[in-house]
Design an enzyme around this catalytic site. Structure first.
Site, PDB file in Angstrom:
ATOM      1  CE  LYS A 168      -3.210   2.592   2.871  1.00  0.00           C
ATOM      2  NZ  LYS A 168      -3.813   2.699   4.197  1.00  0.00           N
TER       3      LYS A 168
ATOM      4  CG  HIS B  26      -5.443   0.767  11.779  1.00  0.00           C
ATOM      5  ND1 HIS B  26      -4.975   2.052  11.565  1.00  0.00           N
ATOM      6  CD2 HIS B  26      -4.653  -0.050  11.041  1.00  0.00           C
ATOM      7  CE1 HIS B  26      -3.957   2.011  10.725  1.00  0.00           C
ATOM      8  NE2 HIS B  26      -3.735   0.751  10.387  1.00  0.00           N
TER       9      HIS B  26
ATOM     10  CG  ASP C 161      -1.450  -3.018  10.165  1.00  0.00           C
ATOM     11  OD1 ASP C 161      -2.340  -2.271   9.735  1.00  0.00           O
ATOM     12  OD2 ASP C 161      -0.274  -2.656  10.304  1.00  0.00           O
TER      13      ASP C 161
ATOM     14  CG  HIS D 221      -0.434   1.485  13.600  1.00  0.00           C
ATOM     15  ND1 HIS D 221      -0.719   0.151  13.816  1.00  0.00           N
ATOM     16  CD2 HIS D 221      -0.560   1.680  12.274  1.00  0.00           C
ATOM     17  CE1 HIS D 221      -0.985  -0.444  12.666  1.00  0.00           C
ATOM     18  NE2 HIS D 221      -0.900   0.476  11.705  1.00  0.00           N
TER      19      HIS D 221
END
Length: 127
Positions: free
Chosen positions: A19, A38, A40, A95
């Site tokens: 990304k 959030h 991962d 993070h």
């Protein structure tokens, strides 16, 4: 060979993804969220973050801590699936990215995730 590697495989092997993100400068960063907090979902994330403009923060002991931009460095992040496989020995880190006024922030994240049919669980030796 390696328990984590075997668990990640599934029948078709692990998945890889990338990304690329651009965060333009913001004149009023207090008015926007940037990239929400959030964890991962996947396995291991390698982040090549901007070496000039900050913005990445992680949650440590209930406080948001800046991850300073550093030249020639890679941020290694543990995802939720690796936390499960290690039975919590390695933690998935919450993070976020906060908006900045001082320039464009670029980042490239490479994701190493379990295969789509992999069954994720801690092996018996880690239970």
């Amino acid at each position: 060979k390696g328990t984590s590697r075997r668990l990640f495989m599934g029948s078709i092997g692990p998945t890889l993804g990338t990304k690329v993100a651009n965060y333009p400068p913001c004149p009023s960063p207090e008015l926007i969220k940037g990239l929400r907090a959030h964890t991962d979902a996947g396995g291991i994330i390698l982040l090549f973050q901007d070496d000039q403009v900050s913005g990445l923060q992680l949650l440590k002991d209930g406080e948001w801590v800046d991850v300073p931009p550093m030249s020639h460095s890679i941020v290694v992040n543990i995802g939720d699936q690796l936390e499960v496989i290690t039975n919590g020995k390695y933690k998935s880190v919450e993070h976020r990215v906060v908006a900045q006024t001082d320039g464009n922030r670029m980042s490239i994240a490479s994701f190493y995730n379990p295969g789509s049919d992999a069954v994720i669980y801690p092996p018996p030796e880690l239970e």
